[in-house]
Design an enzyme around this catalytic site. Structure first.
Site, PDB file in Angstrom:
ATOM      1  N   HIS A 191      19.010 -56.972  68.622  1.00 53.10           N
ATOM      2  CA  HIS A 191      17.613 -55.901  69.114  1.00 53.10           C
ATOM      3  C   HIS A 191      18.114 -55.715  70.191  1.00 53.10           C
ATOM      4  O   HIS A 191      17.359 -55.108  70.977  1.00 53.10           O
ATOM      5  CB  HIS A 191      16.588 -57.262  69.978  1.00 53.10           C
ATOM      6  CG  HIS A 191      15.049 -56.645  69.434  1.00 53.10           C
ATOM      7  ND1 HIS A 191      13.795 -57.328  69.814  1.00 53.10           N
ATOM      8  CD2 HIS A 191      14.712 -55.831  68.962  1.00 53.10           C
ATOM      9  CE1 HIS A 191      12.908 -56.695  69.660  1.00 53.10           C
ATOM     10  NE2 HIS A 191      13.848 -55.881  68.701  1.00 53.10           N
ATOM     11  N   CYS A 202      11.872 -59.354  75.046  1.00 49.32           N
ATOM     12  CA  CYS A 202      12.652 -59.110  74.082  1.00 49.32           C
ATOM     13  C   CYS A 202      13.853 -58.500  74.614  1.00 49.32           C
ATOM     14  O   CYS A 202      14.821 -58.254  75.027  1.00 49.32           O
ATOM     15  CB  CYS A 202      13.084 -60.016  72.250  1.00 49.32           C
ATOM     16  SG  CYS A 202      11.777 -60.235  72.049  1.00 49.32           S
TER      17      CYS A 202
END
Ligand code: NAG
Ligand code: NAG
Ligand code: NAG
Ligand code: NAG
Ligand code: NAG
Ligand code: NAG
Length: 602
Positions: free
Chosen positions: A153, A92
């Site tokens: 993130h 990610c």
């Protein structure tokens, strides 16, 4: 999956380009003036839809017959579908950093040297540096209205709780609603934890070692073989108590401290609730489109789906044929449909470029203790999230822009999620930064048939900070060579992932080095089952020599940058903890400012 590839050498039907061809001479000045005036109106809106951990084997248009994704399929049918679309990283945080900037994560300092490759604490100090240029910044500078809805993130703060140095609003977004971190099992009450391995390594292993040491020392002391001062025992017991207390605190506080929703710089729900969460994100996204229907906008809708903890609303729970994972995917698809419907309703579809993708391959090790699959499907491809077998990096990639892109195209050439950066910059009229290497390539020439060959002659596949494999697509050939310098050790050995550690790691005893590198021709062997040898491939050594030269050239182009994923930058820092003061107690880190069932922002 259909192997047919259509490429149509089609002229773009951009109105000003048509006008340019028809008019002549003295009219030219007028045309130029008209062009200059009308150009802003011709720039498309941009809608970027990113799923989390969705596999390339999940959407119907990529060959899944049992998961229902009619809206993603509708999107693909109206535009171009890439069948060799590649994430810049199989994880990610680095993949998203590369997506935002069009650059390999290693250039940004967003590639870890340790086992952990993503942020797991909100209160860590690393993140996407503001010295990097994001597509949102470029488009904002071009007058676009920009929003990020959903997962970020890529860090929040550097030095204190108010600098917001990595926050989306500091990277060119006018509006942010979503989670600054990521969704994790630990965010759901009653759900297990993804950190079972970490616990084993950080808690139970040290406790066992300490316990054994104490026992051994006690025995030796009892037998009068050595003299052990009492202080040593007291120290060891205190150490054990400390580890246990830290462990219990972690279990208790993880959810409120790391799982919360923000609106711009404000916490809006801590801990976040999963109730109707996809509906809330979708409403925010469609609300943003409605508010900006009259001017160019960029919407990045970054779903929490289909990462664990899996959640879905009443309308989707228990409805799919693939358990909670299928329910979640079908809810994701519903949300995509809502966005497409709003574009249709407002008459914006023809002039909106819509992209759909996932940040990396499906997480094949994501299986519950009861044996329920909580990870997706990578179709025919080997491996998955966190490794560089095709299953980890091949992702869905769909682009639709009806006024310019012909419907129903399929392109097999290698493309990257880093390509979105130069592509959207170009169509929005922004120029690319000249003071740095941009690794992404404009996709439009390939889509419009102006070239038949991907501009990516070489692609470099990193496992965190380690160069793992190189893909070479020679300019005059159909071959796609992929050379692995190392491969992860699957465990159990016959499995398709690293089940003992939950994800594969990139160094040490977790990998096997290959010298000469393990070579495949992906165009003939997409499953990566038959490594080539000098006997099966006469050019074996020549191919590896050129790949090595390209890798050396690439490595030389890297500059020394601060490591945003160093242990210091990843670990929890109490002084960076964002905490929502509640009426009851300012220390409880809980609040709920969500107004349910209505469009939440003006
Ligand atoms: C937080 O850090 C920023 C930049 O490092 C600084 O300018 C600001 O004064 C700090 N704020 C507080 C409240 O310490
Ligand atoms: C979720 O949405 C449904 C219908 O949209 C509504 O009936 C329900 O009350 C909502 N649930 C919560 C917890 O807000
Ligand atoms: C879905 O099924 C599970 C397990 O059978 C059950 O606990 C849950 O209540 C069901 N949810 C809905 C919304 O029907
Ligand atoms: C969108 O484009 C299609 C094909 O070019 C055309 O048939 C349709 O009328 C257009 N719709 C709008 C709202 O302009
Ligand atoms: C479709 O998706 C489900 C859920 O990921 C998976 O179990 C199934 O194997 C997939 N089917 C194909 C043909 O890939
Ligand atoms: C490596 O760089 C050199 C010098 O720029 C260049 O001549 C050579 O073609 C490059 N090699 C490859 C494989 O790209």
């Amino acid at each position: 999956m259909s192997k047919k590839t259509h490429r149509v050498a089609q002229r773009p039907t951009i109105p000003w380009a048509e006008g340019h061809r028809k008019m002549k001479g003295g009219l030219l000045l007028l045309v130029l003036l008209w062009e200059a005036k009308s150009q802003p109106a011709s720039r498309p809106n941009i809608v970027l839809l990113m799923a989390d951990d969705l596999g390339v084997g999940d959407p119907g248009c990529y060959g899944n017959k049992t998961l229902r994704t009619p809206n993603i399929d509708r999107l693909a049918g109206g535009g171009v579908k890439f069948t060799q679309h590649l994430a810049a990283s199989p994880l990610c945080t680095p993949s998203r950093a590369a997506f935002m900037t069009g650059r390999y994560p290693i250039r940004l300092g967003m590639a870890s040297h340790t086992r952990l490759g993503v942020y797991i604490f909100m209160a860590s100090s690393g993140g996407l540096p503001t010295s990097e240029v994001t597509f949102s910044r470029l488009l904002k500078d071009q007058g676009y209205s920009t929003a990020l809805i959903g997962k970020w993130h890529l860090g929040i703060n550097c030095d204190n709780t108010t600098d917001f140095c990595h926050h989306p609003l500091r990277h060119g977004f006018d509006y942010f609603y979503g989670i600054p971190m990521t969704n994790l099992r630990d965010c759901k009450p009653g759900e297990g934890t993804v950190f079972t391995t970490a616990y084993r390594l950080l808690v139970f292993f040290p406790l066992q070692v300490l316990g054994l040491t104490v026992f051994t020392l006690a025995v030796l002391r009892f037998l009068r073989l050595i003299r052990v001062p009492l202080g040593i025992f007291i120290f060891l017991f205190l150490l054990m108590a400390l580890i246990l207390v830290l462990f219990l605190c972690f279990l208790h506080y993880y959810r409120p401290l790391n799982c919360f929703l923000m609106r711009n710089y404000e916490i809006s729900q801590q801990p976040m609730s999963f109730d109707n969460l996809t509906q809330r994100l979708t409403l925010e996204a469609t609300g943003f489109i409605r508010r900006n229907a009259e001017k160019p906008f960029l919407l990045f809708l970054s779903y929490l789906h289909v990462h664990t903890a899996l959640f879905s609303s009443k309308d989707f729970a228990n409805k799919s044929r693939h358990g909670p994972y299928g329910d979640t995917t079908e809810e994701l698809d519903w949300s995509v449909g809502q966005v497409l419907n709003v574009l249709d309703e407002l008459g914006l579809s023809n002039d909106t470029l819509v992209y759909f993708t996932s940040d990396q391959g499906a997480h094949v090790e994501e299986v519950t203790p009861k044996g329920e699959m909580h990870g997706g499907s990578n179709g025919i491809y080997k491996g998955g999230k966190a490794n560089n077998w095709e299953g980890g990096i091949r992702i869905p990639g769909i682009l639709r822009w009806p006024r310019v892109i012909q419907a129903g195209l399929e392109i097999d050439e290698p493309t990257s999620n880093m390509d979105i950066f130069p592509t959207v910059a170009k169509v929005a009229g922004a120029s690319l930064p000249q003071d740095r290497v941009i690794d992404g390539r404009d996709l439009m020439p390939l889509i419009q048939g102006k070239t038949r060959h991907s501009d990516h002659e070489f692609l470099f596949h990193y496992c965190n900070a380690y160069l793992n494999a190189v893909r070479w697509h020679p300019r005059n050939s159909k071959s796609i060579w992929k050379a692995f310098y190392f491969t992860p050790n699957f465990n159990p050995e016959s499995a398709n992932g690293c089940f003992h550690t939950h994800v594969c790691f990139c160094f040490g005893s977790f990998i096997t080095h290959h010298d000469p590198p393990l070579l495949f021709d992906i165009s003939r062997d997409p499953r990566e089952t038959n490594p080539l040898t000098p006997a099966t491939e006469p050019r074996f050594h020549d191919i590896l020599r050129i790949i090595q030269e390209a890798a050396d050239n690439h490595t030389r182009s890297l500059l020394e940058v601060p490591n945003q994923l160093s242990p210091w930058n990843m670990f929890w820092k109490p002084w960076l903890q964002l905490c929502c003061p509640s009426a009851l107690s300012s220390l409880s880190c809980q609040c709920d400012r969500e107004k349910r069932g209505q469009i939440l922002s003006k």
